[in-house]
Write a protein that holds these residues in place. Structure first.
Motif, PDB file in Angstrom:
ATOM      1  N   UNK A   1       0.830  -1.195   0.000  1.00 39.93           N
ATOM      2  CA  UNK A   1       0.000   0.000   0.000  1.00 39.93           C
ATOM      3  C   UNK A   1       0.871   1.253   0.000  1.00 39.93           C
ATOM      4  N   UNK A   2       1.968   1.197   0.719  1.00 39.05           N
ATOM      5  CA  UNK A   2       2.895   2.335   0.736  1.00 39.05           C
ATOM      6  C   UNK A   2       3.532   2.518  -0.636  1.00 39.05           C
TER       7      UNK A   2
ATOM      8  N   UNK B   1       2.403  -4.074  -7.806  1.00 40.37           N
ATOM      9  CA  UNK B   1       1.695  -2.796  -7.735  1.00 40.37           C
ATOM     10  C   UNK B   1       1.651  -2.193  -9.140  1.00 40.37           C
ATOM     11  N   UNK B   2       0.525  -1.596  -9.484  1.00 41.54           N
ATOM     12  CA  UNK B   2       0.422  -0.942 -10.787  1.00 41.54           C
ATOM     13  C   UNK B   2      -0.369   0.346 -10.715  1.00 41.54           C
ATOM     14  N   UNK B   3       0.091   1.334 -11.472  1.00 39.70           N
ATOM     15  CA  UNK B   3      -0.588   2.630 -11.560  1.00 39.70           C
ATOM     16  C   UNK B   3      -0.607   3.065 -13.019  1.00 39.70           C
ATOM     17  N   UNK B   4      -1.776   3.430 -13.505  1.00 39.12           N
ATOM     18  CA  UNK B   4      -1.912   4.018 -14.841  1.00 39.12           C
ATOM     19  C   UNK B   4      -2.740   5.290 -14.672  1.00 39.12           C
TER      20      UNK B   4
ATOM     21  N   UNK C   1      -6.045   4.650 -12.626  1.00 36.67           N
ATOM     22  CA  UNK C   1      -6.232   3.210 -12.437  1.00 36.67           C
ATOM     23  C   UNK C   1      -5.145   2.701 -11.491  1.00 36.67           C
ATOM     24  N   UNK C   2      -5.536   1.963 -10.478  1.00 33.84           N
ATOM     25  CA  UNK C   2      -4.568   1.435  -9.514  1.00 33.84           C
ATOM     26  C   UNK C   2      -4.873  -0.030  -9.221  1.00 33.84           C
ATOM     27  N   UNK C   3      -3.837  -0.740  -8.803  1.00 33.38           N
ATOM     28  CA  UNK C   3      -4.044  -2.138  -8.440  1.00 33.38           C
ATOM     29  C   UNK C   3      -2.917  -2.654  -7.568  1.00 33.38           C
ATOM     30  N   UNK C   4      -3.265  -3.543  -6.623  1.00 34.64           N
ATOM     31  CA  UNK C   4      -2.300  -4.261  -5.800  1.00 34.64           C
ATOM     32  C   UNK C   4      -2.556  -5.751  -6.005  1.00 34.64           C
ATOM     33  N   UNK C   5      -1.492  -6.503  -6.148  1.00 33.94           N
ATOM     34  CA  UNK C   5      -1.595  -7.944  -6.405  1.00 33.94           C
ATOM     35  C   UNK C   5      -2.527  -8.620  -5.393  1.00 33.94           C
ATOM     36  N   UNK C   6      -3.583  -9.240  -5.932  1.00 36.84           N
ATOM     37  CA  UNK C   6      -4.517  -9.955  -5.071  1.00 36.84           C
ATOM     38  C   UNK C   6      -5.578  -9.095  -4.420  1.00 36.84           C
ATOM     39  N   UNK C   7      -5.558  -7.789  -4.680  1.00 33.73           N
ATOM     40  CA  UNK C   7      -6.496  -6.881  -4.016  1.00 33.73           C
ATOM     41  C   UNK C   7      -7.458  -6.187  -4.989  1.00 33.73           C
ATOM     42  N   UNK C   8      -7.421  -6.568  -6.258  1.00 31.75           N
ATOM     43  CA  UNK C   8      -8.340  -5.979  -7.220  1.00 31.75           C
ATOM     44  C   UNK C   8      -7.815  -4.704  -7.844  1.00 31.75           C
ATOM     45  N   UNK C   9      -8.613  -4.181  -8.765  1.00 30.29           N
ATOM     46  CA  UNK C   9      -8.244  -2.959  -9.486  1.00 30.29           C
ATOM     47  C   UNK C   9      -9.288  -1.878  -9.235  1.00 30.29           C
ATOM     48  N   UNK C  10      -8.837  -0.617  -9.357  1.00 31.82           N
ATOM     49  CA  UNK C  10      -9.707   0.513  -9.034  1.00 31.82           C
ATOM     50  C   UNK C  10      -9.533   1.624 -10.072  1.00 31.82           C
TER      51      UNK C  10
END
Length: 316
Positions: A8-9, A120-123, A132-141
């Motif tokens: 998350x950080x 971790x991904x950010x677009x 657009x954000x995402x953390x492995x195993x935590x879904x995309x937003x």
């Protein structure tokens, strides 16, 4: 729990970097670009380089031991091997060609791999303000709200999108599509709503000068070409009706339209314009307005004028 907190950080830091780079992109989007080529097809601007420097400095400040892979440094220095070490992979301006041409689908792309696994991904699209954000195993937003793929399982009922790419070796054979942003907007409207937006009409049209009227008509000439090129007969016919309607209200536009049509090898449309110029042929010749046209186009207008005279003589 500790790993989730650290991811998350990482995401928070990546979002900060993406938004700061997005500011540079947003400011540069509306300015004149200084473009260079990396290869025959791919483009690079000073904005790409400025964004990568900013993102790298931001990440190094927080994670000096992490590795960095960037599109521009890779293009300049060669490929960097991906290892198990925490590695940030950055495309500072994803969609440079769109950026150069003022097409608002551009973004900052930042990803973090650990053990060669994306974590971790950010677009971030700063023009449309979509994050657009995402953390492995935590879904995309998207802008903080959860998103997911469609539940549609049948291909025929799905919405598909693709990009027609081009290999550098085929660049010389690539067909350049002469379609402006204004024409693309009308094309999207036609696809989604089955209706082609009309140009200004009535008093609004009458109050335009010749250059403004030509600017209104140009997208329809471009789409007429596209309809012909892509076998979209209905689109071509719709554009033809719009063009003819405007020529009926101002025959002098035919001089510009015939040249524009010829440049796009739209000879049937050029003949239509020639027919509207036919009654004015002798006056246009005398005042020199036909001189900028190619001899082939002048002959086309002359032939249309002769046909008009012959048709008129039949009724005398």
């Amino acid at each position: 729990m500790a790993e989730n907190d650290s991811l998350q950080e990482f995401l928070t830091i990546a979002v900060d970097a993406a938004k700061k780079a997005g500011e540079i992109i947003r400011k540069g989007f509306y300015k004149i670009k200084h473009v260079e080529h990396k290869g025959q097809v791919d483009l690079v601007t000073e904005t790409d380089e400025a964004c990568e420097d900013l993102i790298f400095n931001h990440l190094r400040q927080h994670y000096p031991k992490h590795k960095l892979i960037g599109e521009e440094t890779t293009a300049a220095c060669g490929t960097t091997e991906l290892t198990d070490e925490p590695t940030w992979i950055v495309d500072p301006l994803d969609g440079t060609t769109n950026f150069v041409h003022g097409f608002p689908f551009v973004c900052v792309s930042i990803g973090l791999t650990i053990g060669k696994i994306p974590k971790v991904g950010v677009v971030y699209n700063p023009i449309m303000d979509e994050l657009f954000t995402g953390i492995h195993g935590k879904g995309a937003f998207l802008n903080g709200k959860p998103i997911k793929v469609s539940s549609q399982s049948e291909l025929v009922k799905s919405l598909l999108a693709t990009e027609v790419g081009i290999h550098p070796s085929a660049a010389e054979e690539f067909v350049q599509v002469p379609v402006s942003w204004e024409a693309l907007v009308k094309l999207v409207n036609w696809f989604y709503y089955e209706e082609l937006p009309k140009p200004k009409s009535g008093c609004l049209w009458d109050n335009l000068n010749s250059e403004e009227k030509l600017h209104e008509l140009q997208p329809y000439v471009e789409l007429h070409w596209l309809g012909d090129f892509c076998l979209l007969g209905e689109l071509r016919e719709n554009c033809s009706r719009v063009i003819i309607s405007c020529l009926e209200s101002d025959r002098h536009l035919s001089i510009k339209i015939i040249q524009m049509a010829a440049n796009l090898f739209q000879w049937k449309l050029a003949e239509v314009a020639a027919n509207y110029m036919a009654p004015l042929y002798h006056r246009l010749c005398n005042c020199g307005e036909l001189e900028p046209l190619d001899e082939e186009l002048i002959d086309m207008v002359r032939a249309a004028s002769v046909r008009l005279s012959q048709e008129g003589s039949l009724y005398m």
